[in-house]
Design a protein around this motif. Structure first.
Motif, PDB file in Angstrom:
ATOM      1  N   ASN A   6      23.835  48.389  24.824  1.00 37.69           N
ATOM      2  CA  ASN A   6      22.573  47.788  24.978  1.00 37.69           C
ATOM      3  C   ASN A   6      22.186  47.596  26.501  1.00 37.69           C
ATOM      4  OD1 ASN A   6      21.852  47.378  22.483  1.00 37.69           O
ATOM      5  ND2 ASN A   6      22.932  45.409  22.056  1.00 37.69           N
ATOM      6  N   TRP A   7      23.570  47.300  27.153  1.00 34.10           N
ATOM      7  CA  TRP A   7      23.410  47.291  28.784  1.00 34.10           C
ATOM      8  C   TRP A   7      22.935  48.368  29.486  1.00 34.10           C
ATOM      9  CZ3 TRP A   7      22.503  44.167  32.520  1.00 34.10           C
ATOM     10  CH2 TRP A   7      22.888  44.468  33.777  1.00 34.10           C
ATOM     11  N   ASN A   8      23.439  49.636  28.981  1.00 36.88           N
ATOM     12  CA  ASN A   8      23.135  50.787  29.391  1.00 36.88           C
ATOM     13  C   ASN A   8      21.573  51.217  29.063  1.00 36.88           C
ATOM     14  OD1 ASN A   8      25.355  51.410  31.364  1.00 36.88           O
ATOM     15  ND2 ASN A   8      26.425  52.483  29.407  1.00 36.88           N
ATOM     16  N   LEU A   9      21.120  50.911  27.934  1.00 40.06           N
ATOM     17  CA  LEU A   9      19.836  51.050  27.312  1.00 40.06           C
ATOM     18  C   LEU A   9      18.712  50.141  28.377  1.00 40.06           C
ATOM     19  CD1 LEU A   9      17.952  52.307  25.215  1.00 40.06           C
ATOM     20  CD2 LEU A   9      18.298  50.278  23.919  1.00 40.06           C
ATOM     21  N   ILE A  10      19.198  48.998  28.492  1.00 38.23           N
ATOM     22  CA  ILE A  10      18.444  48.231  29.550  1.00 38.23           C
ATOM     23  C   ILE A  10      18.182  48.857  31.120  1.00 38.23           C
ATOM     24  CG2 ILE A  10      18.225  45.883  30.759  1.00 38.23           C
ATOM     25  CD1 ILE A  10      19.230  44.542  28.341  1.00 38.23           C
ATOM     26  N   LEU A  11      19.428  49.263  31.419  1.00 35.57           N
ATOM     27  CA  LEU A  11      19.495  49.901  32.555  1.00 35.57           C
ATOM     28  C   LEU A  11      18.780  51.180  32.869  1.00 35.57           C
ATOM     29  CD1 LEU A  11      23.231  49.482  34.065  1.00 35.57           C
ATOM     30  CD2 LEU A  11      21.266  48.050  34.741  1.00 35.57           C
ATOM     31  N   VAL A  12      18.608  52.157  31.917  1.00 32.80           N
ATOM     32  CA  VAL A  12      17.826  53.149  32.089  1.00 32.80           C
ATOM     33  C   VAL A  12      16.368  52.874  31.801  1.00 32.80           C
ATOM     34  CG1 VAL A  12      17.458  55.316  30.684  1.00 32.80           C
ATOM     35  CG2 VAL A  12      19.956  54.446  30.965  1.00 32.80           C
ATOM     36  N   SER A  13      16.189  52.027  30.950  1.00 35.11           N
ATOM     37  CA  SER A  13      14.908  51.442  30.828  1.00 35.11           C
ATOM     38  C   SER A  13      14.246  50.855  32.263  1.00 35.11           C
ATOM     39  CB  SER A  13      14.718  50.103  29.609  1.00 35.11           C
ATOM     40  OG  SER A  13      15.223  50.636  28.629  1.00 35.11           O
ATOM     41  N   LEU A  14      15.001  50.073  33.010  1.00 39.03           N
ATOM     42  CA  LEU A  14      14.731  49.531  34.321  1.00 39.03           C
ATOM     43  C   LEU A  14      14.749  50.963  35.201  1.00 39.03           C
ATOM     44  CD1 LEU A  14      16.784  46.769  34.683  1.00 39.03           C
ATOM     45  CD2 LEU A  14      14.289  46.278  34.285  1.00 39.03           C
ATOM     46  N   MET A  15      15.264  51.783  35.106  1.00 36.11           N
ATOM     47  CA  MET A  15      15.102  53.055  35.856  1.00 36.11           C
ATOM     48  C   MET A  15      13.949  53.536  35.547  1.00 36.11           C
ATOM     49  SD  MET A  15      16.933  56.544  35.600  1.00 36.11           S
ATOM     50  CE  MET A  15      15.911  57.037  34.192  1.00 36.11           C
ATOM     51  N   LEU A  16      13.401  53.871  34.384  1.00 38.58           N
ATOM     52  CA  LEU A  16      12.294  54.371  34.001  1.00 38.58           C
ATOM     53  C   LEU A  16      10.990  53.491  34.335  1.00 38.58           C
ATOM     54  CD1 LEU A  16      10.524  56.566  32.558  1.00 38.58           C
ATOM     55  CD2 LEU A  16      10.723  55.550  30.399  1.00 38.58           C
ATOM     56  N   PHE A  17      11.249  52.415  34.292  1.00 37.87           N
ATOM     57  CA  PHE A  17      10.070  51.237  34.837  1.00 37.87           C
ATOM     58  C   PHE A  17       9.899  51.547  36.252  1.00 37.87           C
ATOM     59  CE2 PHE A  17       9.463  47.395  37.326  1.00 37.87           C
ATOM     60  CZ  PHE A  17       8.175  47.144  36.912  1.00 37.87           C
ATOM     61  N   SER A  18      11.127  51.543  37.247  1.00 35.78           N
ATOM     62  CA  SER A  18      10.846  51.831  38.440  1.00 35.78           C
ATOM     63  C   SER A  18      10.238  53.367  38.918  1.00 35.78           C
ATOM     64  CB  SER A  18      12.095  51.528  39.267  1.00 35.78           C
ATOM     65  OG  SER A  18      13.007  52.643  38.911  1.00 35.78           O
ATOM     66  N   MET A  19      10.547  54.224  38.232  1.00 37.74           N
ATOM     67  CA  MET A  19       9.827  55.621  38.299  1.00 37.74           C
ATOM     68  C   MET A  19       8.203  55.300  38.219  1.00 37.74           C
ATOM     69  SD  MET A  19      13.002  57.525  36.661  1.00 37.74           S
ATOM     70  CE  MET A  19      12.111  59.142  36.578  1.00 37.74           C
ATOM     71  N   PHE A  20       7.839  54.751  37.303  1.00 38.87           N
ATOM     72  CA  PHE A  20       6.434  54.719  37.123  1.00 38.87           C
ATOM     73  C   PHE A  20       5.675  53.869  37.879  1.00 38.87           C
ATOM     74  CE2 PHE A  20       7.235  55.429  32.206  1.00 38.87           C
ATOM     75  CZ  PHE A  20       6.384  56.812  32.209  1.00 38.87           C
ATOM     76  N   PHE A  21       6.595  52.775  38.307  1.00 41.15           N
ATOM     77  CA  PHE A  21       5.874  51.429  39.028  1.00 41.15           C
ATOM     78  C   PHE A  21       5.741  51.858  40.689  1.00 41.15           C
ATOM     79  CE2 PHE A  21       5.209  47.046  40.765  1.00 41.15           C
ATOM     80  CZ  PHE A  21       4.215  46.780  39.942  1.00 41.15           C
ATOM     81  N   GLY A  22       4.940  52.734  41.104  1.00 44.93           N
ATOM     82  CA  GLY A  22       4.763  52.842  42.454  1.00 44.93           C
ATOM     83  C   GLY A  22       3.645  51.571  43.086  1.00 44.93           C
ATOM     84  N   ALA A  23       3.021  52.166  44.368  1.00 41.41           N
ATOM     85  CA  ALA A  23       2.250  51.236  45.177  1.00 41.41           C
ATOM     86  C   ALA A  23       0.766  51.169  44.330  1.00 41.41           C
ATOM     87  CB  ALA A  23       1.959  52.013  46.431  1.00 41.41           C
TER      88      ALA A  23
END
Length: 441
Positions: A6-23
């Motif tokens: 679950n921890w790694n799943l959350i981390l990869v999800s946060l990674m994808l969010f950060s890739m989407f979330f630009g200026a």
């Protein structure tokens, strides 16, 4: 059975969010909220469909088809190559990366340069530092969830949450009446604004990076990789939706407190200064920088992976270098020129991407219909391109007048009707072919 913690799943999800979330993702929701005013919830509903819903579905579809090219090949093999390259260039070095890199400079740094210091020189120095960081982080794509998921994204989310909490603790005056199309068509206006995030296009490419990171965590079974890719897309989408709603709500509240802003960056600047004074400006600069850096890293990584598949002789690291240098060059043309070019390009490409995603999701319904993908995509592309021509004053006799009569054309969604016509034609042709085959037998 291989299982992702679950921890790694959350981390990869946060990674994808950060890739989407630009200026752009940071400034569009508050500006939407400010412009929509009392119609905020209708407008944000439309915005969430194109800015969250389709990006999540894009991740799902790419996971199911094991790559963008396999999906596009359902239209035609040549289309797969051309459209894939066009998508990667658009969300990569020709548009999205330069836009993301130049936004924090022009929105948060340029106005604080010393008197007499050249704005262009400042942009060059800033972009060199920015892309140097992007280059080194992008060199190791399987470690992105460490650099983005564990560090940058949590910091970014905490900073955004802080300003939203301040909005609750120190309420603003509240919403005022909407302006422009938000008065009469708030849902559809919000739907179109979601194009500007470019996330449905990015989702068609980020699937590669998500799969790489999941495999890097020890999941090698293809079915499990698809399963976890879908979960990551959904979790990242939920985070995006919550952040968008909070920012749009703040923007709506700001509409009754501050004068009308020219863009979402000004709206955010007003909010941060209102809550924290000059120190709030520093926080905003940090938010802009982190949001843009994480997005650029994700885009450079996915583009490098893609172009390496076309040119095996050039290594992944070589492509990271090429993309970084080219993006640095385009960035120095400035944000204004980049935005002018981006609108017509997105209006032409985004509808095609949406249709591909929808067709990919309903693939099982039309599995034996060879005409559904080519005809639907073709009809959508024709109307989208003609709409761009008309927006720039290029009229085609008889044709231009005809498409203006399409339902939803006035609000930029005439392609929906065209896509429906493509589906109907494909079904009718398939029925006719089946009848002929039956008659022969």
């Amino acid at each position: 059975m291989q299982k992702l913690s679950n921890w790694n799943l959350i981390l990869v999800s946060l990674m994808l969010f950060s890739m989407f979330f630009g200026a752009g993702n940071l400034i569009f929701p508050p500006f939407l909220g400010e412009s929509a005013g009392t119609h905020i919830w209708t407008a944000i509903a439309g915005f969430l469909i194109t800015a969250v819903g389709f990006p999540v579905l894009g991740i799902v579809v790419v996971a199911r088809f094991d790559g963008l090219q396999n999906l596009c090949a359902k239209v035609h093999r040549r289309f797969a190559s051309i459209f894939s390259v066009l998508i990667y260039l658009t969300i990569g070095p020709c548009l999205a990366i330069p836009r993301a890199a130049s936004t924090p400079y022009e929105m948060a740094i340029a106005s604080y340069l010393p008197d007499g210091f050249s704005v262009q020189t400042g942009l060059l120095l800033f972009s060199i530092v920015f892309f140097a960081l992007s280059f080194f982080i992008s060199l190791y794509p399987t470690k992105l969830f460490d650099s983005l998921g564990k560090v940058m994204t949590p910091v970014l989310l905490i900073l955004i949450l802080l300003v939203c909490v301040m909005g609750f603790i120190h309420p603003l005056k509240g919403s005022v009446l909407p302006i422009g199309l938000y008065k009469t068509e708030p849902f559809f206006k919000g739907f179109l604004e979601g194009y500007l995030t470019m996330d449905a296009l990015a989702a068609l490419n980020f699937g590669i990076i998500v799969s790489l990171n999941i495999r890097g965590l020890g999941i090698h079974c293809s079915r499990r990789v698809v399963h976890y890719s879908i979960l990551v897309g959904v979790y990242a989408g939920l985070i995006l939706a919550v952040v968008y709603v909070m920012l749009a709500w703040l923007g709506s509240c700001a509409s009754g407190t501050f004068p009308r802003s020219e863009n979402g960056a000004v709206t955010l600047s007003n909010l941060f200064f209102h809550f924290w004074g000059l120190s709030g400006t520093v926080v905003l600069i940090i938010i802009f920088f982190l949001a843009c850096l994480t997005t650029c890293v994700g885009l450079i990584t996915s583009c490098a992976e893609f172009f390496q598949s076309f040119t095996p002789r050039l290594s992944y690291k070589c492509w990271v270098g090429i993309l970084t240098i080219w993006s640095l060059f385009i960035t120095n043309f400035g944000l204004t020129r980049i935005l002018i070019v981006s609108v017509p390009i997105l209006n032409g490409i985004y509808p095609i991407a949406i249709i591909l995603i929808l067709l990919g999701l309903t693939d099982s319904l039309f599995k034996n219909n060879l005409y559904i993908y080519p005809l639907t995509v073709c009809c959508t592309a024709i109307i989208s391109i003609l709409e761009i021509f008309q927006d720039h004053g290029i009229m085609i006799p008889f044709v231009s007048a005809g498409i203006q009569k399409l339902p939803l054309y006035d609000i930029g969604l005439g392609w929906i009707c065209a896509a429906a016509v493509g589906v109907i034609l494909a079904v009718l042709i398939q029925i006719s072919v089946c009848k002929k085959k039956a008659a022969v037998k």
